[in-house]
Design a protein around this motif. Sequence first.
Motif, PDB file in Angstrom:
ATOM      1  N   ASP A  88       0.847  -1.205   0.000  1.00  0.00           N
ATOM      2  CA  ASP A  88       0.000   0.000   0.000  1.00  0.00           C
ATOM      3  C   ASP A  88       0.878   1.248   0.000  1.00  0.00           C
ATOM      4  O   ASP A  88       1.645   1.469   0.931  1.00  0.00           O
ATOM      5  CB  ASP A  88      -0.901  -0.004   1.232  1.00  0.00           C
ATOM      6  N   SER A  89       0.786   2.042  -1.071  1.00  0.00           N
ATOM      7  CA  SER A  89       1.551   3.286  -1.157  1.00  0.00           C
ATOM      8  C   SER A  89       0.682   4.437  -0.666  1.00  0.00           C
ATOM      9  O   SER A  89      -0.424   4.650  -1.157  1.00  0.00           O
ATOM     10  CB  SER A  89       1.988   3.547  -2.599  1.00  0.00           C
ATOM     11  N   SER A  90       1.179   5.171   0.313  1.00  0.00           N
ATOM     12  CA  SER A  90       0.410   6.282   0.865  1.00  0.00           C
ATOM     13  C   SER A  90       1.369   7.314   1.450  1.00  0.00           C
ATOM     14  O   SER A  90       2.574   7.066   1.581  1.00  0.00           O
ATOM     15  CB  SER A  90      -0.556   5.800   1.947  1.00  0.00           C
ATOM     16  N   LEU A  91       0.830   8.478   1.803  1.00  0.00           N
ATOM     17  CA  LEU A  91       1.635   9.522   2.408  1.00  0.00           C
ATOM     18  C   LEU A  91       2.133   9.072   3.774  1.00  0.00           C
ATOM     19  O   LEU A  91       1.446   8.340   4.489  1.00  0.00           O
ATOM     20  CB  LEU A  91       0.810  10.805   2.554  1.00  0.00           C
ATOM     21  N   LYS A  92       3.323   9.529   4.139  1.00  0.00           N
ATOM     22  CA  LYS A  92       3.916   9.150   5.421  1.00  0.00           C
ATOM     23  C   LYS A  92       3.047   9.642   6.580  1.00  0.00           C
ATOM     24  O   LYS A  92       2.696  10.814   6.650  1.00  0.00           O
ATOM     25  CB  LYS A  92       5.323   9.746   5.536  1.00  0.00           C
ATOM     26  N   ASN A  93       2.674   8.716   7.457  1.00  0.00           N
ATOM     27  CA  ASN A  93       1.878   9.004   8.660  1.00  0.00           C
ATOM     28  C   ASN A  93       0.485   9.557   8.351  1.00  0.00           C
ATOM     29  O   ASN A  93      -0.178  10.103   9.243  1.00  0.00           O
ATOM     30  CB  ASN A  93       2.613   9.992   9.577  1.00  0.00           C
ATOM     31  N   ALA A  94       0.047   9.424   7.094  1.00  0.00           N
ATOM     32  CA  ALA A  94      -1.263   9.962   6.723  1.00  0.00           C
ATOM     33  C   ALA A  94      -2.383   9.300   7.519  1.00  0.00           C
ATOM     34  O   ALA A  94      -3.292   9.963   8.024  1.00  0.00           O
ATOM     35  CB  ALA A  94      -1.501   9.787   5.228  1.00  0.00           C
ATOM     36  N   GLY A  95      -2.300   7.961   7.636  1.00  0.00           N
ATOM     37  CA  GLY A  95      -3.330   7.239   8.369  1.00  0.00           C
ATOM     38  C   GLY A  95      -3.426   7.677   9.817  1.00  0.00           C
ATOM     39  O   GLY A  95      -4.520   7.779  10.378  1.00  0.00           O
ATOM     40  N   LYS A  96      -2.286   7.956  10.419  1.00  0.00           N
ATOM     41  CA  LYS A  96      -2.239   8.387  11.813  1.00  0.00           C
ATOM     42  C   LYS A  96      -2.988   9.699  12.001  1.00  0.00           C
ATOM     43  O   LYS A  96      -3.824   9.836  12.899  1.00  0.00           O
ATOM     44  CB  LYS A  96      -0.781   8.545  12.238  1.00  0.00           C
ATOM     45  N   TYR A  97      -2.698  10.668  11.129  1.00  0.00           N
ATOM     46  CA  TYR A  97      -3.329  11.981  11.278  1.00  0.00           C
ATOM     47  C   TYR A  97      -4.797  11.966  10.859  1.00  0.00           C
ATOM     48  O   TYR A  97      -5.620  12.696  11.428  1.00  0.00           O
ATOM     49  CB  TYR A  97      -2.543  13.029  10.475  1.00  0.00           C
ATOM     50  N   ILE A  98      -5.127  11.154   9.874  1.00  0.00           N
ATOM     51  CA  ILE A  98      -6.537  11.002   9.494  1.00  0.00           C
ATOM     52  C   ILE A  98      -7.327  10.443  10.663  1.00  0.00           C
ATOM     53  O   ILE A  98      -8.442  10.892  10.957  1.00  0.00           O
ATOM     54  CB  ILE A  98      -6.675  10.086   8.256  1.00  0.00           C
ATOM     55  N   GLY A  99      -6.752   9.448  11.340  1.00  0.00           N
ATOM     56  CA  GLY A  99      -7.410   8.860  12.502  1.00  0.00           C
ATOM     57  C   GLY A  99      -7.618   9.878  13.612  1.00  0.00           C
ATOM     58  O   GLY A  99      -8.679   9.914  14.251  1.00  0.00           O
ATOM     59  N   MET A 100      -6.612  10.706  13.863  1.00  0.00           N
ATOM     60  CA  MET A 100      -6.734  11.749  14.890  1.00  0.00           C
ATOM     61  C   MET A 100      -7.864  12.717  14.567  1.00  0.00           C
ATOM     62  O   MET A 100      -8.697  13.039  15.425  1.00  0.00           O
ATOM     63  CB  MET A 100      -5.416  12.528  15.014  1.00  0.00           C
ATOM     64  N   LEU A 101      -7.898  13.182  13.320  1.00  0.00           N
ATOM     65  CA  LEU A 101      -8.949  14.119  12.899  1.00  0.00           C
ATOM     66  C   LEU A 101     -10.317  13.459  12.962  1.00  0.00           C
ATOM     67  O   LEU A 101     -11.304  14.081  13.363  1.00  0.00           O
ATOM     68  CB  LEU A 101      -8.660  14.622  11.481  1.00  0.00           C
ATOM     69  N   GLU A 102     -10.369  12.219  12.570  1.00  0.00           N
ATOM     70  CA  GLU A 102     -11.622  11.455  12.591  1.00  0.00           C
ATOM     71  C   GLU A 102     -12.180  11.365  14.013  1.00  0.00           C
ATOM     72  O   GLU A 102     -13.353  11.664  14.257  1.00  0.00           O
ATOM     73  CB  GLU A 102     -11.333  10.064  12.026  1.00  0.00           C
ATOM     74  N   ARG A 103     -11.335  10.979  14.955  1.00  0.00           N
ATOM     75  CA  ARG A 103     -11.785  10.845  16.348  1.00  0.00           C
ATOM     76  C   ARG A 103     -12.113  12.205  16.961  1.00  0.00           C
ATOM     77  O   ARG A 103     -13.057  12.330  17.750  1.00  0.00           O
ATOM     78  CB  ARG A 103     -10.714  10.127  17.173  1.00  0.00           C
ATOM     79  N   LEU A 104     -11.358  13.209  16.601  1.00  0.00           N
ATOM     80  CA  LEU A 104     -11.625  14.556  17.109  1.00  0.00           C
ATOM     81  C   LEU A 104     -12.977  15.061  16.622  1.00  0.00           C
ATOM     82  O   LEU A 104     -13.745  15.670  17.387  1.00  0.00           O
ATOM     83  CB  LEU A 104     -10.512  15.514  16.669  1.00  0.00           C
ATOM     84  N   LEU A 105     -13.292  14.800  15.354  1.00  0.00           N
ATOM     85  CA  LEU A 105     -14.596  15.196  14.809  1.00  0.00           C
ATOM     86  C   LEU A 105     -15.733  14.457  15.501  1.00  0.00           C
ATOM     87  O   LEU A 105     -16.765  15.052  15.837  1.00  0.00           O
ATOM     88  CB  LEU A 105     -14.631  14.931  13.297  1.00  0.00           C
ATOM     89  N   VAL A 106     -15.550  13.169  15.712  1.00  0.00           N
ATOM     90  CA  VAL A 106     -16.576  12.376  16.407  1.00  0.00           C
ATOM     91  C   VAL A 106     -16.801  12.931  17.805  1.00  0.00           C
ATOM     92  O   VAL A 106     -17.949  13.074  18.263  1.00  0.00           O
ATOM     93  CB  VAL A 106     -16.163  10.891  16.477  1.00  0.00           C
ATOM     94  N   PHE A 107     -15.717  13.247  18.495  1.00  0.00           N
ATOM     95  CA  PHE A 107     -15.818  13.812  19.850  1.00  0.00           C
ATOM     96  C   PHE A 107     -16.596  15.128  19.832  1.00  0.00           C
ATOM     97  O   PHE A 107     -17.489  15.358  20.660  1.00  0.00           O
ATOM     98  CB  PHE A 107     -14.415  14.032  20.416  1.00  0.00           C
ATOM     99  N   VAL A 108     -16.272  16.001  18.883  1.00  0.00           N
ATOM    100  CA  VAL A 108     -16.965  17.294  18.773  1.00  0.00           C
ATOM    101  C   VAL A 108     -18.442  17.092  18.485  1.00  0.00           C
ATOM    102  O   VAL A 108     -19.298  17.768  19.071  1.00  0.00           O
ATOM    103  CB  VAL A 108     -16.306  18.156  17.662  1.00  0.00           C
TER     104      VAL A 108
END
Length: 238
Positions: free
Chosen positions: A156-176
């Motif tokens: 799987d080719s993807s941006l470095k640490n992209a999944g990590k930051y997407i997950g953070m934003l995802e959980r932050l949005l859910v929390f909000v």
Amino acid sequence: MLALKLILSHFLGDFVLQFDGWVKDKEKNKLKSKFLYLHTFVHASLMFLLLGLKKEYVGIVIIISLFHLLIDAVKLLKPIKNKRILFFADQLAHLAVIGVVVFVYQGLKFRIPTLITEKSLLLAIAILIVTVVSSIVLKVVFSLWGDALKKINKSDSSLKNAGKYIGMLERLLVFVFIVLDKWEAIGFLLAAKSVFRFGDLTNAKDRLLTEYVLIGTLLSFGIAIATGLLYLKLLTFI
């Protein structure tokens, strides 16, 4: 009100009324670029426009403009090679100058200790949980399938640490959304993520990626929802 007007003038001058041609010319000619000084003039004009041509604000405009010119000049000399760090350092310096000027001319209407309340500390803890803490927790959980994850990462080719930051934003949005009592928005977010990952899942040659995405999504959303509900419950005791 003074601080808000000064911050608005800064964002307008730095992000709206600063054009690509100006930036390229400044990077090329450094302190000799006419656009460096034109940019400073634009900032001064915006401040006068928002504050009004009053004698009491002349000193404010002059001081902030001079510091803005100085900060931009230092930035052009690139004391820090990393562009991202340099950008954020530049913006923080500009905002810090505005903060100091407002403090000197008006005085802060609040004291720092009043910001550190039980509610603010609880909010800080909740935000840390749904961002940094949960990322580490998920990493530990997925270490159970270390060999399988290595296989996925290799294919799987993807941006470095992209999944990590997407997950953070995802959980932050859910929390909000939970704090705002907008549960339907969580459903929309989950549906949107499913649509974006549909291609990956249907093209997967085996079940590894599918299981990885499902486990990660359920854990991520579960942590965020649990944190949001616990946060709201604890607020009732404060």
